[in-house]
Scaffold this motif. Structure first.
Motif, PDB file in Angstrom:
ATOM      1  N   ASN A  35      -1.277   9.944   2.314  1.00 19.76           N
ATOM      2  CA  ASN A  35      -1.997   8.602   2.560  1.00 19.76           C
ATOM      3  C   ASN A  35      -0.681   7.931   3.153  1.00 19.76           C
ATOM      4  OD1 ASN A  35      -4.404   9.111   2.124  1.00 19.76           O
ATOM      5  ND2 ASN A  35      -4.342   8.343  -0.016  1.00 19.76           N
ATOM      6  N   THR A  36       0.479   8.007   2.493  1.00 21.35           N
ATOM      7  CA  THR A  36       1.707   7.364   2.830  1.00 21.35           C
ATOM      8  C   THR A  36       2.249   7.581   4.279  1.00 21.35           C
ATOM      9  OG1 THR A  36       2.713   7.023   0.661  1.00 21.35           O
ATOM     10  CG2 THR A  36       4.132   6.986   2.416  1.00 21.35           C
ATOM     11  N   ILE A  37       2.171   8.767   4.429  1.00 20.48           N
ATOM     12  CA  ILE A  37       2.494   9.358   5.825  1.00 20.48           C
ATOM     13  C   ILE A  37       1.413   8.944   7.232  1.00 20.48           C
ATOM     14  CG2 ILE A  37       2.700  11.537   7.167  1.00 20.48           C
ATOM     15  CD1 ILE A  37       3.813  12.868   4.736  1.00 20.48           C
ATOM     16  N   ARG A  38       0.132   8.735   6.316  1.00 18.88           N
ATOM     17  CA  ARG A  38      -0.816   8.324   7.616  1.00 18.88           C
ATOM     18  C   ARG A  38      -0.664   6.841   7.939  1.00 18.88           C
ATOM     19  NH1 ARG A  38      -4.768  11.969   4.961  1.00 18.88           N
ATOM     20  NH2 ARG A  38      -4.974  10.326   3.396  1.00 18.88           N
ATOM     21  N   GLN A  39      -0.006   6.057   7.176  1.00 22.60           N
ATOM     22  CA  GLN A  39      -0.108   4.570   7.005  1.00 22.60           C
ATOM     23  C   GLN A  39       1.430   4.305   7.662  1.00 22.60           C
ATOM     24  OE1 GLN A  39      -1.247   2.735   3.294  1.00 22.60           O
ATOM     25  NE2 GLN A  39      -3.446   3.974   3.379  1.00 22.60           N
ATOM     26  N   ILE A  40       2.231   5.091   7.747  1.00 22.02           N
ATOM     27  CA  ILE A  40       3.772   4.659   8.257  1.00 22.02           C
ATOM     28  C   ILE A  40       3.605   3.747   9.345  1.00 22.02           C
ATOM     29  CG2 ILE A  40       5.880   5.523   8.964  1.00 22.02           C
ATOM     30  CD1 ILE A  40       5.712   8.006   7.161  1.00 22.02           C
TER      31      ILE A  40
ATOM     32  N   ASN B 190       0.916  -1.115  -0.166  1.00 22.69           N
ATOM     33  CA  ASN B 190       0.009  -0.144  -0.029  1.00 22.69           C
ATOM     34  C   ASN B 190       0.973   1.331  -0.011  1.00 22.69           C
ATOM     35  OD1 ASN B 190      -2.356  -1.617   0.251  1.00 22.69           O
ATOM     36  ND2 ASN B 190      -2.491  -1.466   2.296  1.00 22.69           N
ATOM     37  N   ILE B 191       1.846   1.263   0.713  1.00 19.94           N
ATOM     38  CA  ILE B 191       2.604   2.249   0.688  1.00 19.94           C
ATOM     39  C   ILE B 191       3.536   2.590  -0.431  1.00 19.94           C
ATOM     40  CG2 ILE B 191       5.045   3.198   1.640  1.00 19.94           C
ATOM     41  CD1 ILE B 191       2.952   3.406   3.675  1.00 19.94           C
ATOM     42  N   ILE B 192       4.007   1.359  -1.238  1.00 21.02           N
ATOM     43  CA  ILE B 192       4.521   1.780  -2.416  1.00 21.02           C
ATOM     44  C   ILE B 192       3.562   2.185  -3.730  1.00 21.02           C
ATOM     45  CG2 ILE B 192       5.491   0.470  -4.426  1.00 21.02           C
ATOM     46  CD1 ILE B 192       6.865  -1.469  -2.353  1.00 21.02           C
ATOM     47  N   ASP B 193       2.382   1.690  -3.506  1.00 19.97           N
ATOM     48  CA  ASP B 193       1.246   2.216  -4.440  1.00 19.97           C
ATOM     49  C   ASP B 193       0.981   3.844  -4.319  1.00 19.97           C
ATOM     50  OD1 ASP B 193       1.311  -0.475  -5.636  1.00 19.97           O
ATOM     51  OD2 ASP B 193      -0.665  -1.133  -4.274  1.00 19.97           O
ATOM     52  N   ASN B 194       0.945   3.939  -3.000  1.00 16.57           N
ATOM     53  CA  ASN B 194       0.680   5.570  -2.692  1.00 16.57           C
ATOM     54  C   ASN B 194       1.528   6.397  -3.142  1.00 16.57           C
ATOM     55  OD1 ASN B 194      -2.105   5.178  -1.349  1.00 16.57           O
ATOM     56  ND2 ASN B 194      -0.994   4.599   0.627  1.00 16.57           N
ATOM     57  N   ASN B 195       2.802   5.927  -3.100  1.00 17.66           N
ATOM     58  CA  ASN B 195       3.892   6.722  -3.698  1.00 17.66           C
ATOM     59  C   ASN B 195       3.958   6.844  -5.240  1.00 17.66           C
ATOM     60  OD1 ASN B 195       4.849   7.209  -0.961  1.00 17.66           O
ATOM     61  ND2 ASN B 195       6.965   6.631  -1.240  1.00 17.66           N
ATOM     62  N   LYS B 196       3.762   5.745  -5.806  1.00 21.05           N
ATOM     63  CA  LYS B 196       3.613   5.609  -7.196  1.00 21.05           C
ATOM     64  C   LYS B 196       2.441   6.668  -7.760  1.00 21.05           C
ATOM     65  CE  LYS B 196       5.910   1.217  -8.089  1.00 21.05           C
ATOM     66  NZ  LYS B 196       5.550  -0.213  -8.754  1.00 21.05           N
TER      67      LYS B 196
ATOM     68  N   SER C 236       8.851   6.089   3.295  1.00 18.28           N
ATOM     69  CA  SER C 236       8.130   7.055   4.096  1.00 18.28           C
ATOM     70  C   SER C 236       9.091   8.427   3.942  1.00 18.28           C
ATOM     71  CB  SER C 236       8.063   6.471   5.546  1.00 18.28           C
ATOM     72  OG  SER C 236       9.396   6.420   6.025  1.00 18.28           O
ATOM     73  N   ALA C 237      10.168   8.169   3.579  1.00 18.16           N
ATOM     74  CA  ALA C 237      11.248   9.178   3.735  1.00 18.16           C
ATOM     75  C   ALA C 237      11.059  10.111   2.381  1.00 18.16           C
ATOM     76  CB  ALA C 237      12.636   8.979   3.656  1.00 18.16           C
ATOM     77  N   GLU C 238      10.668   9.279   1.233  1.00 16.31           N
ATOM     78  CA  GLU C 238      10.176   9.895  -0.086  1.00 16.31           C
ATOM     79  C   GLU C 238       9.035  10.915   0.263  1.00 16.31           C
ATOM     80  OE1 GLU C 238      10.116   6.650  -2.605  1.00 16.31           O
ATOM     81  OE2 GLU C 238      12.105   6.410  -2.962  1.00 16.31           O
ATOM     82  N   ALA C 239       8.039  10.178   0.954  1.00 19.58           N
ATOM     83  CA  ALA C 239       6.741  10.983   1.064  1.00 19.58           C
ATOM     84  C   ALA C 239       7.137  12.249   1.815  1.00 19.58           C
ATOM     85  CB  ALA C 239       5.871  10.079   1.852  1.00 19.58           C
ATOM     86  N   TYR C 240       7.777  12.301   2.788  1.00 11.59           N
ATOM     87  CA  TYR C 240       8.225  13.294   3.802  1.00 11.59           C
ATOM     88  C   TYR C 240       8.909  14.343   2.717  1.00 11.59           C
ATOM     89  CZ  TYR C 240       6.961  11.251   8.164  1.00 11.59           C
ATOM     90  OH  TYR C 240       6.144  10.560   9.312  1.00 11.59           O
ATOM     91  N   ILE C 241       9.764  13.977   1.907  1.00 15.98           N
ATOM     92  CA  ILE C 241      10.567  14.959   0.909  1.00 15.98           C
ATOM     93  C   ILE C 241       9.529  15.689   0.177  1.00 15.98           C
ATOM     94  CG2 ILE C 241      12.128  15.046  -0.883  1.00 15.98           C
ATOM     95  CD1 ILE C 241      13.847  12.646   0.435  1.00 15.98           C
ATOM     96  N   SER C 242       8.543  14.880  -0.444  1.00 10.69           N
ATOM     97  CA  SER C 242       7.463  15.463  -1.014  1.00 10.69           C
ATOM     98  C   SER C 242       6.565  16.336  -0.312  1.00 10.69           C
ATOM     99  CB  SER C 242       6.586  14.373  -1.752  1.00 10.69           C
ATOM    100  OG  SER C 242       7.385  13.535  -2.505  1.00 10.69           O
TER     101      SER C 242
END
Length: 699
Positions: free
Chosen positions: A563-568, A551-557, A589-595
């Motif tokens: 959503n990634t940050i909420r599911q970490i 789910n994390i990978i799909d959200n980032n793509k 999760s770091a990629e999501a935080y960077i974005s």
């Protein structure tokens, strides 16, 4: 009957003055009812014990077809979880239905399980020396489950009267798998099954698909050679279909295993019947001619793409290069293996005793050199060395390797010994031959591939092991076996556990057989329960971890970083830190935080990720991206430089590092780096290169 009476002691015994109890049932009828129930109970126990071997005819077909595309690894997690759950149910029924549980009697069986227990203990010990000891949790569970599979299969096979049903059901099983692969090759069905290059059947990987079919060739060949009528000709048809599927799989290991299968069967057949019996040699020779005919058919009628790929893979046997990255996948994969094997040997030299820890090969191997194309370009990661023996050597050191090889040799020697022994019944020699053939295919496949990486492969491998040991146990029945010095072993190992006291013994100082069995029964039940409980926790948590990870990978793509940050928190696990490709949750999760421009949180996540995998080029380059985004080029450059050592042909890392060099005024380094890849048409890089030329040469 004593145990039966004990189980029925819960019946009410209240009686009135008239001798009537149980709501009007007199005492005589009550005793009769007890006797009837006792007979039914004993009958049900005997029925279970006699039919329990059929459980494996249910387990293997189901496990080899289920998958869950919602997980990072669609096959491994859900299949392992199902196997552990199935084995738990089977063990409960087995221990409940059997008062006198199965004990291994032959010396070979005791050596197998004794060395296996030591191997398991050593696996636990080596995990304490690992970079990431969390990685060892699932492999340890799988080692223990394999041991339980062999034990319960042995117990089931002790009462088996005919092996024909196994050959028939497993022949149908490999037929369906082969049919699926052929349909995928023709692109007429099953093309939506997840996995890499098709055909991969329901294995997700064409190497595993080809090896699985090759290991199962012994089943249709047995029917073709030994059965009559319908099953004989069905065996011939299935053999042809399987060989066709193996050819289309484009798996060189499986091709060699077909040759190995025919050679082992031919040698074994000669050992059983002699050279003078030409009639018995006719059928194996026919199977070899059938394989030759298949190659001709594939060469003539296969499509151009498949024919080209098969041709390249055949040619690759003679094109093993030692240096330089290869873009030809067929040739490059051969070199890729040799390079990994050499680096694994170097890994062993640095950790000769304990190795680097189970499943830590992927974490440590980047330190030992390049992986070749496409790993060096950052297009693929290395998850295994494609050699099970070297993987054990690198991860568990010399001690673990020797124990592993000893366990394998024990079974191999038993099979070969009984095939060529005239003391063994002729029909049993045939069984040793065909089961041994499947076993030797697995042993060979461990050299260029990774057949035991999946639980469905492990179940089939365990079946061959248990079948060989079970047949050997029957051969040893009635022979003198060295006595087990129970008191010494028990007091030295498990004497601290409170177990039922021994019954009066006929010999002074020795426990009676019933008491000895009772103690070992308690030990086996307690050990099995502990293994299954541990494995249930590990397998379920791993399945949940990989689903959340997906789910994390799909959200980032999809760019859904919020959503990634909420599911970490939900995605992180107590027991598991890396996915199958060696990537931690913290990286994504770091990629999501960077974005989301939360750089402090991104750095915290990456610091944790680097603990779990300190040699990951992707983690290091993401670290550099965090600092470069904040224009801290001096902090970013060292991370990109470290990442480039692991993936020196990764253009994205080179591009980012060139930007850092340019902004730091290191124009010569920037210019030299930009010369290593094509920058034509990329405006900002061309401008940087021109400016660097001016600064360096004054042009």
């Amino acid at each position: 009957m004593g145990s039966t009476a004990f189980r029925l002691s819960w019946f009410p015994t209240f009686t009135s003055d008239r001798g009537v109890g149980w709501s009007g049932v007199n005492a005589t009828d009550r005793d009769s009812l007890k006797a009837v129930l006792a007979k039914k109970y004993i009958k049900s126990k005997n029925m279970f014990f006699q039919k329990s071997h059929l459980a494996w005819l249910i387990l293997l077909p189901i496990v080899s077809f289920i998958y869950d595309s919602r997980s990072v690894e669609p096959y491994q997690d859900v299949r392992f979880l199902f196997t552990v759950f199935f084995l738990s149910i089977h063990s409960i029924l087995y221990f409940y239905k059997n008062d006198n549980i199965y004990f291994v009697k032959s010396r070979t069986g005791k050596l197998f399980f004794g060395a296996g227990i030591l191997f398991s203990i050593w696996a636990v010990v080596t995990s304490f020396f690992a970079v990431n000891y969390y990685q060892a949790l699932i492999p340890i569970s799988r080692i223990l489950i394999f041991g339980l599979l062999v034990y319960f299969m042995l117990a089931s096979f002790s009462k088996i009267k005919s092996w024909a049903v196994y050959f028939k059901i497993f022949t149908l099983l490999v037929l369906f798998h082969a049919f699926v692969g052929i349909c995928q090759t023709a692109e007429i069905a099953f093309t939506g099954v997840p996995g890499n290059w098709q055909p991969n059947g329901f294995m997700g990987h064409r190497n595993l698909f080809g090896s699985y079919i090759a290991a199962g060739l012994c089943f249709p060949i047995f029917l073709f050679v030994k059965e009559k009528g319908f099953w004989k000709w069905l065996g011939a048809v299935v053999l042809f279909v399987c060989l066709l599927a193996i050819a289309f799989s484009q798996t060189r290991a499986a091709w060699m295993e077909v040759v190995l299968t025919l050679l082992v069967l031919l040698l074994g057949w000669v050992g059983i019947n002699g050279l003078s019996d030409v009639k018995h040699l006719a059928r194996p020779i026919t199977a070899g001619l059938l394989a030759f005919l298949l190659i001709v058919i594939v060469a003539v009628f296969a499509g151009p793409e498949v024919k080209s790929s098969i041709g390249k893979r055949l040619a690759s046997f003679a094109k093993i290069n030692a240096h330089g990255p290869e873009t030809d996948e067929a040739v490059g994969s051969v070199q890729f293996r040799f390079r990994n094997w050499g680096q694994t040997v170097e890994m062993f030299k640095d950790h000769p005793l304990t190795g680097v820890g189970l499943d830590n090969w992927k974490v440590v191997v980047p330190k030992y050199g390049l992986g070749g194309y496409p790993v060096d370009a950052g297009l693929r990661v290395r998850a295994r060395p494609h050699n099970v023996y070297l993987k054990i050597l690198g991860e568990m050191g010399l001690v673990g390797f020797l124990l592993f090889v000893f366990v394998l040799i024990t079974v191999a020697y038993t099979s070969v010994k009984n095939i060529f022994s005239k003391k063994t019944k002729k029909e049993d020699r045939y069984l040793f031959l065909f089961f041994g053939t499947g076993y030797f295919v697995f042993l060979f496949d461990m050299i260029p591939s990774f057949s035991v990486a999946r639980i469905e492969q492990n179940i089939l491998f365990a079946f061959f092991v248990a079948a060989i040991l079970s047949l050997h146990e029957k051969q040893e029945k009635g022979k003198h076996v060295r006595p087990l010095y129970f008191n010494k072993i028990y007091c030295a190992t498990l004497g601290f556990v409170h177990l039922p006291p021994p019954a009066p013994s006929p010999k002074r100082g020795e426990p009676a057989l019933d008491a000895q069995n009772l103690k070992w029964r308690s030990i086996i039940i307690a050990g099995s329960a502990a293994i299954l409980l541990y494995s249930l926790v590990m397998s379920f948590s791993r399945y949940k971890f990989d689903k959340n990870f997906k789910n994390i990978i799909d959200n980032n793509k999809a760019g859904n970083y919020k959503n990634t940050i909420r599911q970490i928190a939900k995605a992180k696990s107590i027991f598991h830190k890396l996915n199958y490709f060696g990537e931690p949750v913290e990286l994504f999760s770091a990629e999501a935080y960077i974005s989301e421009n939360k750089y402090g949180s991104a750095i915290n996540e990456l610091e944790q990720a680097l603990i779990y995998h300190p040699n990951s080029a992707k983690i290091l380059s993401t670290f550099g991206t965090v600092y470069m985004t904040q224009r801290e080029f001096g902090e970013a450059a060292p991370y990109f430089e470290r990442a480039l050592k692991f993936t020196p042909f990764d253009v994205s890392i080179k591009r980012e590092l060139a930007v850092c060099y340019f902004n730091l005024g290191r124009y010569r380094a920037c210019m030299e780096l930009l010369q290593t890849f094509d920058i034509k048409g990329v405006g900002n890089l061309e401008a940087m290169y021109e400016r660097s030329l001016e600064e360096v040469y004054g042009q």
